[in-house]
Design a protein around this motif. Structure first.
Motif, PDB file in Angstrom:
ATOM      1  N   TYR A 182      41.652  28.295  34.321  1.00 31.35           N
ATOM      2  CA  TYR A 182      41.957  29.617  34.857  1.00 31.35           C
ATOM      3  C   TYR A 182      42.842  29.510  36.101  1.00 31.35           C
ATOM      4  CZ  TYR A 182      41.254  34.185  37.014  1.00 31.35           C
ATOM      5  OH  TYR A 182      41.444  35.406  37.594  1.00 31.35           O
ATOM      6  N   ALA A 183      42.484  28.608  37.017  1.00 29.67           N
ATOM      7  CA  ALA A 183      43.263  28.434  38.243  1.00 29.67           C
ATOM      8  C   ALA A 183      44.660  27.903  37.948  1.00 29.67           C
ATOM      9  CB  ALA A 183      42.529  27.502  39.198  1.00 29.67           C
ATOM     10  N   ALA A 184      44.777  27.026  36.945  1.00 30.49           N
ATOM     11  CA  ALA A 184      46.089  26.474  36.607  1.00 30.49           C
ATOM     12  C   ALA A 184      46.989  27.522  35.961  1.00 30.49           C
ATOM     13  CB  ALA A 184      45.920  25.285  35.676  1.00 30.49           C
ATOM     14  N   ILE A 185      46.437  28.363  35.106  1.00 29.25           N
ATOM     15  CA  ILE A 185      47.249  29.363  34.411  1.00 29.25           C
ATOM     16  C   ILE A 185      47.680  30.478  35.359  1.00 29.25           C
ATOM     17  CG2 ILE A 185      47.162  31.177  32.646  1.00 29.25           C
ATOM     18  CD1 ILE A 185      45.564  29.262  30.927  1.00 29.25           C
ATOM     19  N   PHE A 186      46.772  30.934  36.215  1.00 33.69           N
ATOM     20  CA  PHE A 186      47.067  32.081  37.072  1.00 33.69           C
ATOM     21  C   PHE A 186      47.449  31.683  38.493  1.00 33.69           C
ATOM     22  CE2 PHE A 186      44.320  33.799  33.740  1.00 33.69           C
ATOM     23  CZ  PHE A 186      45.191  34.743  33.221  1.00 33.69           C
ATOM     24  N   ASN A 187      47.771  30.408  38.723  1.00 34.31           N
ATOM     25  CA  ASN A 187      48.257  29.903  40.012  1.00 34.31           C
ATOM     26  C   ASN A 187      47.362  30.305  41.185  1.00 34.31           C
ATOM     27  OD1 ASN A 187      50.502  28.590  38.925  1.00 34.31           O
ATOM     28  ND2 ASN A 187      51.700  30.473  38.963  1.00 34.31           N
ATOM     29  N   CYS A 188      46.089  30.063  41.060  1.00 38.61           N
ATOM     30  CA  CYS A 188      45.157  30.335  42.151  1.00 38.61           C
ATOM     31  C   CYS A 188      45.061  29.088  43.023  1.00 38.61           C
ATOM     32  CB  CYS A 188      43.772  30.669  41.608  1.00 38.61           C
ATOM     33  SG  CYS A 188      43.731  32.140  40.607  1.00 38.61           S
ATOM     34  N   SER A 189      45.444  29.224  44.273  1.00 38.39           N
ATOM     35  CA  SER A 189      45.348  28.063  45.155  1.00 38.39           C
ATOM     36  C   SER A 189      43.913  27.831  45.607  1.00 38.39           C
ATOM     37  CB  SER A 189      46.257  28.256  46.370  1.00 38.39           C
ATOM     38  OG  SER A 189      45.875  29.416  47.075  1.00 38.39           O
ATOM     39  N   ASP A 190      43.109  28.904  45.648  1.00 41.07           N
ATOM     40  CA  ASP A 190      41.704  28.800  46.042  1.00 41.07           C
ATOM     41  C   ASP A 190      40.850  28.755  44.783  1.00 41.07           C
ATOM     42  OD1 ASP A 190      39.303  28.817  47.331  1.00 41.07           O
ATOM     43  OD2 ASP A 190      39.382  30.937  47.871  1.00 41.07           O
ATOM     44  N   MET A 191      40.224  27.602  44.497  1.00 41.59           N
ATOM     45  CA  MET A 191      39.444  27.444  43.263  1.00 41.59           C
ATOM     46  C   MET A 191      38.190  28.309  43.252  1.00 41.59           C
ATOM     47  SD  MET A 191      40.450  25.670  40.790  1.00 41.59           S
ATOM     48  CE  MET A 191      38.907  25.446  39.970  1.00 41.59           C
ATOM     49  N   ASN A 192      37.701  28.710  44.407  1.00 37.96           N
ATOM     50  CA  ASN A 192      36.447  29.458  44.443  1.00 37.96           C
ATOM     51  C   ASN A 192      36.608  30.885  43.964  1.00 37.96           C
ATOM     52  OD1 ASN A 192      34.975  27.291  45.435  1.00 37.96           O
ATOM     53  ND2 ASN A 192      35.537  27.768  47.536  1.00 37.96           N
ATOM     54  N   ASN A 193      37.675  31.558  44.356  1.00 33.89           N
ATOM     55  CA  ASN A 193      37.814  32.962  43.997  1.00 33.89           C
ATOM     56  C   ASN A 193      39.290  33.337  44.018  1.00 33.89           C
ATOM     57  OD1 ASN A 193      37.141  35.503  43.295  1.00 33.89           O
ATOM     58  ND2 ASN A 193      35.977  35.967  45.133  1.00 33.89           N
ATOM     59  N   CYS A 194      39.787  33.840  42.916  1.00 32.35           N
ATOM     60  CA  CYS A 194      41.187  34.245  42.831  1.00 32.35           C
ATOM     61  C   CYS A 194      41.358  35.734  43.124  1.00 32.35           C
ATOM     62  CB  CYS A 194      41.747  33.924  41.443  1.00 32.35           C
ATOM     63  SG  CYS A 194      41.782  32.164  41.109  1.00 32.35           S
ATOM     64  N   THR A 195      40.276  36.456  43.300  1.00 32.34           N
ATOM     65  CA  THR A 195      40.329  37.876  43.627  1.00 32.34           C
ATOM     66  C   THR A 195      39.497  38.120  44.874  1.00 32.34           C
ATOM     67  OG1 THR A 195      38.419  38.414  42.258  1.00 32.34           O
ATOM     68  CG2 THR A 195      40.563  38.509  41.202  1.00 32.34           C
ATOM     69  N   ASN A 196      39.478  39.359  45.331  1.00 35.54           N
ATOM     70  CA  ASN A 196      38.703  39.679  46.534  1.00 35.54           C
ATOM     71  C   ASN A 196      37.241  39.970  46.236  1.00 35.54           C
ATOM     72  OD1 ASN A 196      40.869  39.373  48.253  1.00 35.54           O
ATOM     73  ND2 ASN A 196      41.560  41.463  47.964  1.00 35.54           N
ATOM     74  N   GLY A 197      36.885  40.171  44.991  1.00 36.01           N
ATOM     75  CA  GLY A 197      35.505  40.456  44.622  1.00 36.01           C
ATOM     76  C   GLY A 197      34.980  39.398  43.672  1.00 36.01           C
ATOM     77  N   VAL A 198      34.103  39.829  42.791  1.00 36.34           N
ATOM     78  CA  VAL A 198      33.593  38.922  41.765  1.00 36.34           C
ATOM     79  C   VAL A 198      34.715  38.670  40.766  1.00 36.34           C
ATOM     80  CG1 VAL A 198      31.882  38.620  39.950  1.00 36.34           C
ATOM     81  CG2 VAL A 198      31.248  39.775  42.052  1.00 36.34           C
ATOM     82  N   ASP A 199      34.979  37.429  40.485  1.00 34.87           N
ATOM     83  CA  ASP A 199      36.085  37.059  39.598  1.00 34.87           C
ATOM     84  C   ASP A 199      35.594  37.025  38.155  1.00 34.87           C
ATOM     85  OD1 ASP A 199      38.549  36.341  38.747  1.00 34.87           O
ATOM     86  OD2 ASP A 199      38.699  34.524  39.962  1.00 34.87           O
TER      87      ASP A 199
END
Length: 94
Positions: A50-67
């Protein structure tokens, strides 16, 4: 350290059971320990994909709420791992 292990076991159990429910077919009769292993694998692999596809630098949470999307990816990966484990073990229902 112990908190991470407990979280992985609890999360792996939940995701493994959800993956087992989502997995297609009736031959996914695998033992509970293998379901938990598939769930833990689904947690880690699903998060990384998920982090690799959507370029999330923070592995814990890619959104501001529940991911929720990350959790959906984890359940799908756990389901795939349950199907693979069922195919490898070849255990059938009696």
């Amino acid at each position: 350290m112990i908190g991470t292990i407990i979280a992985a076991l609890v999360g792996g159990t939940i995701l493994g059971v959800l993956g087992k429910l989502v997995a297609p077919g009736g031959r996914d009769n695998i033992p509970l320990w293998l379901t938990v292993v598939c769930g833990i694998g689904g947690m880690f692999i699903g998060s990384y994909v998920y982090a690799a596809i959507f370029n999330c630098s923070d592995m814990n949470n890619c959104t501001n709420g529940v991911d929720w999307w990350r959790h959906l990816w984890q359940v799908v990966v756990a389901a795939v791992l349950v199907v693979i484990a069922a195919g490898i073990t070849g255990r059938k229902r009696a």
